[in-house]
Motif scaffolding. Structure first.
Motif, PDB file in Angstrom:
ATOM      1  N   ALA A 157       0.824  -1.208   0.000  1.00  0.00           N
ATOM      2  CA  ALA A 157       0.000   0.000   0.000  1.00  0.00           C
ATOM      3  C   ALA A 157       0.859   1.259   0.000  1.00  0.00           C
ATOM      4  CB  ALA A 157      -0.932  -0.005   1.205  1.00  0.00           C
ATOM      5  N   ASN A 158       1.948   1.245   0.745  1.00  0.00           N
ATOM      6  CA  ASN A 158       2.827   2.416   0.770  1.00  0.00           C
ATOM      7  C   ASN A 158       3.474   2.663  -0.587  1.00  0.00           C
ATOM      8  OD1 ASN A 158       2.215   2.836   3.432  1.00  0.00           O
ATOM      9  ND2 ASN A 158       4.143   2.062   4.241  1.00  0.00           N
ATOM     10  N   ARG A 159       3.802   1.578  -1.297  1.00  0.00           N
ATOM     11  CA  ARG A 159       4.360   1.751  -2.638  1.00  0.00           C
ATOM     12  C   ARG A 159       3.336   2.389  -3.577  1.00  0.00           C
ATOM     13  NH1 ARG A 159       6.825  -3.465  -1.956  1.00  0.00           N
ATOM     14  NH2 ARG A 159       5.210  -4.438  -3.255  1.00  0.00           N
ATOM     15  N   VAL A 160       2.096   1.957  -3.459  1.00  0.00           N
ATOM     16  CA  VAL A 160       1.033   2.560  -4.271  1.00  0.00           C
ATOM     17  C   VAL A 160       0.904   4.043  -3.948  1.00  0.00           C
ATOM     18  CG1 VAL A 160      -1.448   2.585  -4.742  1.00  0.00           C
ATOM     19  CG2 VAL A 160      -0.246   0.401  -4.532  1.00  0.00           C
ATOM     20  N   ALA A 161       0.923   4.379  -2.668  1.00  0.00           N
ATOM     21  CA  ALA A 161       0.807   5.781  -2.261  1.00  0.00           C
ATOM     22  C   ALA A 161       1.961   6.616  -2.803  1.00  0.00           C
ATOM     23  CB  ALA A 161       0.740   5.865  -0.738  1.00  0.00           C
ATOM     24  N   ARG A 162       3.169   6.091  -2.685  1.00  0.00           N
ATOM     25  CA  ARG A 162       4.325   6.839  -3.197  1.00  0.00           C
ATOM     26  C   ARG A 162       4.229   7.042  -4.702  1.00  0.00           C
ATOM     27  NH1 ARG A 162       7.150   3.590   0.541  1.00  0.00           N
ATOM     28  NH2 ARG A 162       7.739   2.128  -1.105  1.00  0.00           N
ATOM     29  N   ARG A 163       3.836   6.007  -5.420  1.00  0.00           N
ATOM     30  CA  ARG A 163       3.750   6.108  -6.880  1.00  0.00           C
ATOM     31  C   ARG A 163       2.734   7.164  -7.297  1.00  0.00           C
ATOM     32  NH1 ARG A 163       3.110   1.099 -11.204  1.00  0.00           N
ATOM     33  NH2 ARG A 163       3.008   2.397 -13.067  1.00  0.00           N
ATOM     34  N   ASN A 164       1.661   7.299  -6.527  1.00  0.00           N
ATOM     35  CA  ASN A 164       0.615   8.248  -6.866  1.00  0.00           C
ATOM     36  C   ASN A 164       0.735   9.574  -6.129  1.00  0.00           C
ATOM     37  OD1 ASN A 164      -1.522   6.789  -8.684  1.00  0.00           O
ATOM     38  ND2 ASN A 164      -0.848   5.264  -7.204  1.00  0.00           N
ATOM     39  N   VAL A 165       1.816   9.716  -5.349  1.00  0.00           N
ATOM     40  CA  VAL A 165       2.126  10.949  -4.629  1.00  0.00           C
ATOM     41  C   VAL A 165       0.956  11.367  -3.737  1.00  0.00           C
ATOM     42  CG1 VAL A 165       3.252  13.196  -4.843  1.00  0.00           C
ATOM     43  CG2 VAL A 165       3.359  11.593  -6.739  1.00  0.00           C
ATOM     44  N   VAL A 166       0.494  10.408  -2.930  1.00  0.00           N
ATOM     45  CA  VAL A 166      -0.555  10.684  -1.947  1.00  0.00           C
ATOM     46  C   VAL A 166      -0.118  10.134  -0.600  1.00  0.00           C
ATOM     47  CG1 VAL A 166      -2.430  10.686  -3.635  1.00  0.00           C
ATOM     48  CG2 VAL A 166      -1.791   8.542  -2.509  1.00  0.00           C
ATOM     49  N   ALA A 167      -0.764  10.594   0.461  1.00  0.00           N
ATOM     50  CA  ALA A 167      -0.434  10.114   1.802  1.00  0.00           C
ATOM     51  C   ALA A 167      -0.890   8.665   1.960  1.00  0.00           C
ATOM     52  CB  ALA A 167      -1.107  10.979   2.855  1.00  0.00           C
ATOM     53  N   PRO A 168      -0.074   7.798   2.594  1.00  0.00           N
ATOM     54  CA  PRO A 168      -0.488   6.403   2.809  1.00  0.00           C
ATOM     55  C   PRO A 168      -1.761   6.299   3.628  1.00  0.00           C
ATOM     56  CG  PRO A 168       1.855   6.670   3.243  1.00  0.00           C
ATOM     57  CD  PRO A 168       1.286   8.048   3.093  1.00  0.00           C
ATOM     58  N   TRP A 169      -1.958   7.206   4.580  1.00  0.00           N
ATOM     59  CA  TRP A 169      -3.216   7.316   5.314  1.00  0.00           C
ATOM     60  C   TRP A 169      -3.328   8.743   5.834  1.00  0.00           C
ATOM     61  CZ3 TRP A 169       0.321   3.570   7.387  1.00  0.00           C
ATOM     62  CH2 TRP A 169       1.110   4.052   8.428  1.00  0.00           C
ATOM     63  N   ARG A 170      -4.539   9.173   6.063  1.00  0.00           N
ATOM     64  CA  ARG A 170      -4.782  10.527   6.569  1.00  0.00           C
ATOM     65  C   ARG A 170      -5.363  10.461   7.962  1.00  0.00           C
ATOM     66  NH1 ARG A 170      -8.339  14.045   2.788  1.00  0.00           N
ATOM     67  NH2 ARG A 170      -9.426  12.097   2.295  1.00  0.00           N
ATOM     68  N   GLU A 171      -5.062  11.477   8.733  1.00  0.00           N
ATOM     69  CA  GLU A 171      -5.573  11.551  10.091  1.00  0.00           C
ATOM     70  C   GLU A 171      -7.006  12.062  10.080  1.00  0.00           C
ATOM     71  OE1 GLU A 171      -2.958  14.352  11.797  1.00  0.00           O
ATOM     72  OE2 GLU A 171      -1.168  13.163  11.466  1.00  0.00           O
ATOM     73  N   GLY A 172      -7.750  11.667  11.114  1.00  0.00           N
ATOM     74  CA  GLY A 172      -9.049  12.270  11.360  1.00  0.00           C
ATOM     75  C   GLY A 172     -10.141  11.771  10.445  1.00  0.00           C
ATOM     76  N   GLY A 173     -11.229  12.527  10.397  1.00  0.00           N
ATOM     77  CA  GLY A 173     -12.385  12.155   9.608  1.00  0.00           C
ATOM     78  C   GLY A 173     -12.898  13.349   8.836  1.00  0.00           C
ATOM     79  N   GLN A 174     -14.176  13.289   8.425  1.00  0.00           N
ATOM     80  CA  GLN A 174     -14.740  14.354   7.616  1.00  0.00           C
ATOM     81  C   GLN A 174     -14.940  15.643   8.391  1.00  0.00           C
ATOM     82  OE1 GLN A 174     -17.562  13.601   4.371  1.00  0.00           O
ATOM     83  NE2 GLN A 174     -18.052  11.700   5.472  1.00  0.00           N
ATOM     84  N   ALA A 175     -14.948  15.553   9.720  1.00  0.00           N
ATOM     85  CA  ALA A 175     -15.214  16.756  10.507  1.00  0.00           C
ATOM     86  C   ALA A 175     -14.232  17.877  10.185  1.00  0.00           C
ATOM     87  CB  ALA A 175     -15.150  16.423  11.995  1.00  0.00           C
ATOM     88  N   GLN A 176     -13.015  17.501   9.806  1.00  0.00           N
ATOM     89  CA  GLN A 176     -12.019  18.527   9.514  1.00  0.00           C
ATOM     90  C   GLN A 176     -12.296  19.239   8.187  1.00  0.00           C
ATOM     91  OE1 GLN A 176      -8.085  16.742   8.579  1.00  0.00           O
ATOM     92  NE2 GLN A 176      -9.185  14.795   8.664  1.00  0.00           N
ATOM     93  N   PHE A 177     -13.226  18.705   7.382  1.00  0.00           N
ATOM     94  CA  PHE A 177     -13.511  19.306   6.081  1.00  0.00           C
ATOM     95  C   PHE A 177     -14.871  19.997   6.028  1.00  0.00           C
ATOM     96  CE2 PHE A 177     -10.827  15.535   5.357  1.00  0.00           C
ATOM     97  CZ  PHE A 177      -9.684  16.192   4.950  1.00  0.00           C
ATOM     98  N   VAL A 178     -15.667  19.839   7.094  1.00  0.00           N
ATOM     99  CA  VAL A 178     -16.967  20.493   7.138  1.00  0.00           C
ATOM    100  C   VAL A 178     -16.755  21.996   7.221  1.00  0.00           C
ATOM    101  CG1 VAL A 178     -19.090  20.746   8.471  1.00  0.00           C
ATOM    102  CG2 VAL A 178     -18.036  18.496   8.223  1.00  0.00           C
ATOM    103  N   GLU A 179     -17.589  22.746   6.499  1.00  0.00           N
ATOM    104  CA  GLU A 179     -17.436  24.199   6.491  1.00  0.00           C
ATOM    105  C   GLU A 179     -17.560  24.750   7.906  1.00  0.00           C
ATOM    106  OE1 GLU A 179     -20.341  25.697   3.826  1.00  0.00           O
ATOM    107  OE2 GLU A 179     -19.352  24.915   2.045  1.00  0.00           O
TER     108      GLU A 179
END
Length: 318
Positions: A174-196
């Motif tokens: 999974a980490n190799r996939v994340a590196r290849r696609n230049v994304v975080a292997p996992w993100r902290e938290g949930g949707q609450a951090q994105f609610v307006e």
């Protein structure tokens, strides 16, 4: 589905077909199908011409439903003729995955009744109105309920697909996939951090530096007071700002970081369980066992054997 969200339609191919074993062999084969094999118009204003119809679902191991923009699933909780039956038939043998508003499609097929699920926070109220039997949790990035998995909006589909790879083939793949696609292997938290929410007041200091500091000290017995002191805030202020930024309480976030480290150590090293417990900050094997069971439903030794046997099954954290 008409008006499939173009970004999400491409995610399974991009993420899953990036997963390869140590010899470079692909671990997934991704194909696209519509109910009748005909073209489907996307939300981006262009159509996609698939090479398969719904018969493909008869042999699929995993069926991914991308988000939809409008349509009967979102307006009145119904599906085009034949689609609900095709999805229900696939559910007898395949793992079902939805991205964003794709959860409306699974719910309209009756596949989420009585089960935990999530969707984009902006559509949570409408979802609850249409599908009250679903145990909706709009505060998380994704939900893994074993053979049915759902994710929140758009980029949370990346989180869920990486989780699938991690569950099937382990952290390193999974980490190799994340590196290849230049994304975080996992993100902290949930949707609450994105609610307006209102912008922070001028002069507000965030908690990111303290989170980075804590991640480097997971083996230490960190307390809420320690975290607040590092951030130079009162415990009350720190807790409020931490939750605003991550969607989690500081101690729940810290436990999640320790679980992630413990999983990585169990998967990638031969370290004894007591050493894994110490390095991940749980102190004792009993404490590690308790937290791992509560999070993914298995003991450390079982988790390690499952990973080395070709993949981890069971419930994973949301």
């Amino acid at each position: 589905m008409p008006n499939s969200i173009a970004f999400e339609l491409g995610l399974p191919h991009r993420l899953l077909e990036s997963a390869v074993d140590a010899d470079g062999r692909r671990l997934y084969r991704v194909r696209v199908a519509t109910l009748d094999g005909g073209p489907v118009r996307t939300s981006a204003g262009y159509s996609v011409i698939p090479e398969h119809d719904a018969s493909l679902l008869e042999s699929a191991g995993t069926v991914v439903v991308p988000g939809v923009y409008g349509g009967p699933a979102m307006t009145d909780g119904t599906l085009p003729d034949g689609l609900a039956g095709a999805l229900r038939a696939a559910a007898g043998h395949a793992r079902l995955v939805s991205i964003c508003t794709g959860a409306f499609v699974l719910a309209a097929a009756g596949l989420l009744d009585g089960r935990p699920a999530t969707t984009h926070w902006m559509h949570a109220e409408a979802f609850r109105g249409l599908f009250p039997a679903v145990r909706l949790d709009p505060g998380v990035l994704f939900v893994d309920d074993g053979d049915v998995l759902t994710s929140a909006g758009n980029a949370a589909g990346i989180d869920l697909l990486l989780h699938l790879v991690r569950r099937d083939h382990g952290c390193e793949v999974a980490n190799r996939v994340a590196r290849r696609n230049v994304v975080a292997p996992w993100r902290e938290g949930g949707q609450a951090q994105f609610v307006e929410r209102p912008l922070p007041e001028a002069g507000d200091v965030g908690t990111a530096a303290t989170r980075a500091w804590a991640v480097e000290r997971l083996a230490e017995p960190l307390t809420l007071a320690d975290l607040a002191a590092h951030a130079r805030m009162s415990v009350r202020t720190f807790t409020r700002r931490f939750r605003d930024e991550t969607g989690l309480s500081p101690l729940r976030w810290l436990a999640g970081q320790r679980i992630a480290l413990a999983r990585q150590l169990l998967e990638s090293t031969d370290a004894p369980i007591d050493r894994v417990a110490t390095e991940a900050g749980f102190g004792t094997p009993a404490s590690l066992r308790q937290h791992l069971r509560a999070t993914i439903g298995v003991a450390p030794g079982t988790y390690r054997r499952s990973y080395r046997g070709g993949g981890v099954t069971g419930h994973s954290p949301v």
